[in-house]
Write a protein that holds these residues in place. Sequence first.
Motif: not given
Length: 174
Positions: A27-42
């Motif tokens: 969960a600590a990495f969730a903001p980072l994962a969210s930023a990565l996700h935004a670069q891959g998906f609409d």
Amino acid sequence: MTPPDPTDVGDMADGSDPEIVLVPLTAAFAPLASALHAQGFDDAWDADAIIRLLDVLGAFGILAYRPGDTSKNAKDQPLGFVLMQAVMDEAEINTITVAPDARRMGVGRALLDAVKERLEAAGVTRILLEVAVDNDGAIALYRQNGFSEIGRRKRYYSRPDGLKVDALVLERLI
Ligand SMILES: CC(C)(COP(=O)(O)OP(=O)(O)OC[C@H]1O[C@@H](n2cnc3c(N)ncnc32)[C@H](O)[C@@H]1OP(=O)(O)O)[C@@H](O)C(=O)NCCC(=O)NCCS
């Protein structure tokens, strides 16, 4: 970026690139994962959505990063992540994404290899996923990783312009 539990790294398969380090996506990495996700998906998932998905029984994620050069005070670079859900002997890939400037370097392959190793150890025999029919890069990655088509869901995805796109259902037996 400092991984919360570096001792887990050795338990995971990594790619041929020694610079790709894999750690559990907590969960600590969730903001980072969210930023990565935004670069891959609409339809980017926010950090709370990722935490909720990680909270589901049988869910787990793996994060890939490239360690920064400590002698130069360089930061670790997040490369990509995969989010899985396993139920009994079946698992589904909820999402996988790699940062645009880290693609075609084996990160996606390393994540899928690590997933397979972990699922195999847990007795999972089948991995499933859905992918848009026009996502040629992802389809190529999955086929290269042993997935094959078992079905098609009509008009499964909605694009920002309203276009409906079919999904292929892919399966890999492990
Ligand atoms: C799909 C995705 C995860 C692939 O990640 P990646 O780290 O670039 O993949 P890899 O470098 O590990 O590629 C492994 C192999 O897959 C195939 N492949 C991957 N991307 C490809 C592309 N764009 N075109 C053709 N083949 C591709 C190739 O065979 C590649 O091996 P090679 O580079 O030696 O030829 C990445 O493009 C991505 O994040 N896309 C946006 C998000 C997305 O669509 N996710 C999938 C949703 S279902």
